[in-house]
Design an enzyme around this catalytic site. Structure first.
Site, PDB file in Angstrom:
ATOM      1  NE  ARG A  23     -23.719  22.368 -11.760  1.00 43.00           N
ATOM      2  CZ  ARG A  23     -23.225  23.612 -11.742  1.00 43.00           C
ATOM      3  NH1 ARG A  23     -22.208  23.942 -12.503  1.00 43.00           N
ATOM      4  NH2 ARG A  23     -23.732  24.522 -10.958  1.00 43.00           N
ATOM      5  CG  ASN A  66     -18.979  23.938  -8.207  1.00 36.30           C
ATOM      6  OD1 ASN A  66     -18.120  24.815  -8.099  1.00 36.30           O
ATOM      7  ND2 ASN A  66     -20.154  24.155  -8.751  1.00 36.30           N
ATOM      8  CD  GLU A  67     -22.508  27.191  -6.903  1.00 35.99           C
ATOM      9  OE1 GLU A  67     -23.404  26.656  -7.575  1.00 35.99           O
ATOM     10  OE2 GLU A  67     -22.271  28.403  -6.925  1.00 35.99           O
ATOM     11  CD  GLU A 125     -17.678  29.267  -9.075  1.00 38.66           C
ATOM     12  OE1 GLU A 125     -18.704  29.310  -9.767  1.00 38.66           O
ATOM     13  OE2 GLU A 125     -17.186  28.213  -8.665  1.00 38.66           O
ATOM     14  CD  GLU A 163     -23.332  26.715 -15.775  1.00 39.51           C
ATOM     15  OE1 GLU A 163     -22.112  26.779 -15.560  1.00 39.51           O
ATOM     16  OE2 GLU A 163     -24.185  26.650 -14.874  1.00 39.51           O
ATOM     17  CG  HIS A 213     -23.914  30.869 -17.239  1.00 35.65           C
ATOM     18  ND1 HIS A 213     -24.255  30.594 -15.938  1.00 35.65           N
ATOM     19  CD2 HIS A 213     -24.989  30.537 -17.979  1.00 35.65           C
ATOM     20  CE1 HIS A 213     -25.482  30.102 -15.901  1.00 35.65           C
ATOM     21  NE2 HIS A 213     -25.942  30.045 -17.131  1.00 35.65           N
TER      22      HIS A 213
HETATM   23  C1  GLA Z   1     -21.889  28.612  -9.979  1.00 35.75           C
HETATM   24  C2  GLA Z   1     -21.232  27.291 -10.229  1.00 35.75           C
HETATM   25  C3  GLA Z   1     -20.541  27.274 -11.553  1.00 35.75           C
HETATM   26  C4  GLA Z   1     -21.450  27.745 -12.642  1.00 35.75           C
HETATM   27  C5  GLA Z   1     -21.949  29.094 -12.306  1.00 35.75           C
HETATM   28  C6  GLA Z   1     -22.943  29.578 -13.338  1.00 35.75           C
HETATM   29  O1  GLA Z   1     -20.946  29.538  -9.592  1.00 35.75           O
HETATM   30  O2  GLA Z   1     -20.295  27.011  -9.215  1.00 35.75           O
HETATM   31  O3  GLA Z   1     -20.123  25.961 -11.825  1.00 35.75           O
HETATM   32  O4  GLA Z   1     -22.528  26.877 -12.763  1.00 35.75           O
HETATM   33  O5  GLA Z   1     -22.628  29.076 -11.059  1.00 35.75           O
HETATM   34  O6  GLA Z   1     -22.843  30.878 -13.566  1.00 35.75           O
END
Ligand code: GLA
Length: 650
Positions: A112, A150-151, A302, A349, A352
């Site tokens: 990504r 995102n991030e 998150e 993931e 996760h």
């Molecule tokens: C971040 C990202 C998510 C995912 C998590 C992994 O929060 O925003 O997309 O990759 O980490 O735990």
């Protein structure tokens, strides 16, 4: 407009990725969400390839059904623009928009965040998909908030990035002369005589230019912010009453100055994954997020149901999900969200974790998630008053970036690490601290800690001076105030900008060899601990010295003539910690690295595993320790116990 539409109290939920599951699972999802008390989910974060399967052709039918289903269950939607992961067709159609690393490698699709934020094709495609989503869902009753991207945090070194960097530099400096001056272009023949010669910091022979590297990070932060602003403008046009946010990521690796960004989001949202010491790291992250939010509401967007340590994914201890969530709430988050709702069964993931783990609803995790969902509404009243913080720790992304340059007097110099230590010592000592920028209003704090703030502007220096003049206490640690905003040394003696305020002049730095220590002694010869890692030759110019360097304790194998050690030994009897009366206040300087215990003693604190946060008449108490803990004027908390109560309750 600083809160998801339609949610009055605290938010509870997580990232919901229904596109990973057959539709029959969706029905079970919403039933379980209701059971868990979920009221908000982030949808569509990585769904670009499903929304636009081929260029310009859209499929919203599945997302329509998801939003309708959620709406029917009373769950509101934080709808994402999917721009953090362009589809495979995008890279094939626009190879020039794929990331180029500093060493010239062009990345390919397969993970990504593989795009160049300066590439025109990526910018256009991002605004287009954001516009399509906004047009489609502007009237949807479930829509509560927009979650852009995102991030943010991925840089690129391609020619598009180079051109945009030059434009940014022209805006910042105006002329090439000013740029050459800021970058000290006269060193190593780096004087630029035309803008086309100016490059991003790509792979090069030896040490790169530190000012160029610092400016490139500033540029990336602004460039990504421009991408955010473009999407925000499109979303705003169609949905003027829906707040827009993006989820900030913690970590020094991101070239994003979140403090500056915070003002551009309607709501500050952060992701946080504590690793080594979850309670303390959670407190730090929450206090930093509160600082970014500058008093506005903020949201933990998150977190995970497991702990990622880098090498392992560890199950959280019983009750730990609730304790860490409570800590975020106590410190100002107006809700608790997770990555993700249902643990994936495939993809990168899949391990996760999720609020619904692989084991399904009959699991400890889902039971704890359901208990937490039931607890949250009872906390709403306690969350209304502001968090009370008596101290501040100063943190500045730019100072941290500047200390990541190679060629500094020691490896291991670390602004954020030093800030974390200062915060940790206050946290363990029961002091709630705000983590704020050096330009913040400091008038409310008795105590302000300035850890390794290498780079400081004249305005921020004046701000620190005002704090002490007004009666505050300032504790400054080594390597602060040394450089100007262009990462150039302020000459005439360290710590440059802060010399007069601290009443000292530092003539030389003496980084210490690993494992060696210098004893610290008080005026009467008392033992005040040891300094490690770093030491300095300090002259008093108005300050006094409550601690001086004493006997050197070399690491095994280090002799008096080994590099670094001889100089360190020469400090014997010279000031190590200084104190200066200035105006109505006091400014202390710590010229070496103290252990947590020694710093705690200097600040007069007693460590405790009981976390206490006061908000008006309310107290949040969380016992992270293995023994019972007494809440002052309150209950005895068992290990892992917590209480949220009115302070004067019987
Ligand atoms: C971040 C990202 C998510 C995912 C998590 C992994 O929060 O925003 O997309 O990759 O980490 O735990």
């Amino acid at each position: 407009m600083d809160w998801p539409k339609g949610i009055g109290g605290l938010c509870y939920g997580g990232d919901y990725n229904p596109e990973q599951w057959p539709e029959e699972v969706w029905k079970e999802d919403v039933a379980l969400m209701r059971r868990a008390g979920v009221n908000l989910v982030s949808v569509g974060v990585f769904s670009w390839a499903r929304l636009e399967p081929s260029p310009g052709s859209y499929d919203f039918a599945w997302l329509d059904r998801v939003l309708d289903l959620l709406h029917g269950a009373g769950v509101r939607v934080n709808l994402a623009t999917p721009t953090a992961s362009p589809p495979p067709w995008f890279g094939l159609a626009h190879p020039d928009a794929l990331t180029v690393t500093a060493d010239g490698t062009r990345l390919t699709h397969g993970s990504r965040d593989t795009y160049c934020v300066s590439a025109p094709a990526y910018r256009e495609a991002s605004a287009r998909i954001a516009g399509e989503l906004a047009r489609r869902y502007r009237g949807h009753p479930a829509l509560a908030m927009w979650h852009v991207h995102n991030e943010y945090g991925t840089g690129c070194h391609c020619d598009h990035a180079a051109a945009a960097f030059r434009t940014w530099l022209r805006d910042r400096y105006g002329t090439l002369d000013a740029l050459n001056d800021a970058w000290t272009g006269s060193f190593w023949s780096q004087h630029h005589s035309a803008w086309e010669q100016v490059m991003p910091p790509r792979a090069t022979r030896y040490l790169p230019n530190p000012a160029q590297a610092l400016d490139f990070r500033r540029f990336l932060s602004d460039e990504m912010l421009a991408h955010f602003r473009e999407q925000k403008a499109v979303l705003r046009e169609h949905t003027p009453d829906v707040p827009v946010t993006t989820n900030f990521v913690f970590g020094d690796w991101v070239p994003v100055d979140h403090r500056r960004w915070a003002a551009e989001t309607d709501l500050v949202a952060v992701d946080h994954y504590p690793a080594a010491d979850p309670p303390q790291e959670t407190a730090f992250a929450a206090d930093l997020a509160r600082g970014w939010a500058g008093g506005r509401p903020w949201l933990l967007m998150e977190q995970a149901v497991v702990t990622y340590t880098g090498s392992r994914m560890i199950a959280k201890r019983p009750g730990e999900i609730t304790r860490l969530s409570l800590s975020h709430i106590a410190r100002g988050s107006r809700g608790v969200m997770f990555f993700q709702w249902r643990a994936s069964r495939g993809g990168a993931e899949l391990w996760h974790g999720g609020m619904v783990p692989h084991a399904g609803e009959d699991s400890r995790i889902f039971r704890e998630i359901t208990e937490l969902g039931a607890l949250l509404p009872s906390l709403e009243e306690a969350c209304r008053a502001p968090v009370e913080a008596g101290a501040a720790v100063l943190w500045d992304a730019e100072a941290g970036w500047a200390l990541q340059a190679p060629g500094l007097p020691s490896t291991g110099l670390d602004h954020t690490g030093t800030v974390r230590q200062a915060h940790r010592v206050l946290y363990r000592g029961g002091v709630t601290a705000d983590v704020v920028h050096p330009s913040a209003d400091l008038s409310a704090y008795r105590l302000v800690l300035v850890p390794a703030l290498y780079l400081i502007s004249d305005d921020d220096t004046a701000n620190l001076r005002r704090h002490v003049e007004g009666g505050g206490t300032l504790v400054v640690t080594y390597l602060s105030g040394v450089a100007d905003p262009c990462a150039r040394v302020r000459t005439g003696g360290y710590p440059g900008a802060l010399r007069d305020l601290l009443g000292i002049r530092v003539e030389e730095f003496h980084p210490l060899p690993p494992g060696t220590a210098l004893a610290l002694t008080g005026p009467g010869g008392e033992d005040l601990g040891t300094g490690t890692f770093w030491s300095e030759h300090v002259h008093l110019e108005g300050a006094e010295a409550p601690a001086r360097y004493g006997t050197p304790v070399p690491a095994p194998g280090i002799g008096p003539h080994d590099a670094g050690w001889g100089a360190g030994a020469a400090l014997h009897g010279l000031p190590a910690i200084t104190r200066h009366r200035y105006g109505a206040g006091t400014a202390l300087y710590v010229s070496t690295r103290l252990s947590d215990a020694d710093l705690s003693r200097l600040l007069g604190l007693e460590p405790s595993p009981l976390e206490l946060v006061r908000r008006g008449e309310w107290v949040f108490a969380v016992n992270h320790g293995d023994d019972e803990q007494q809440v002052p004027d309150g209950p005895l908390l068992p290990p892992g116990g917590y209480a949220v109560r009115r302070a004067r309750q019987g």
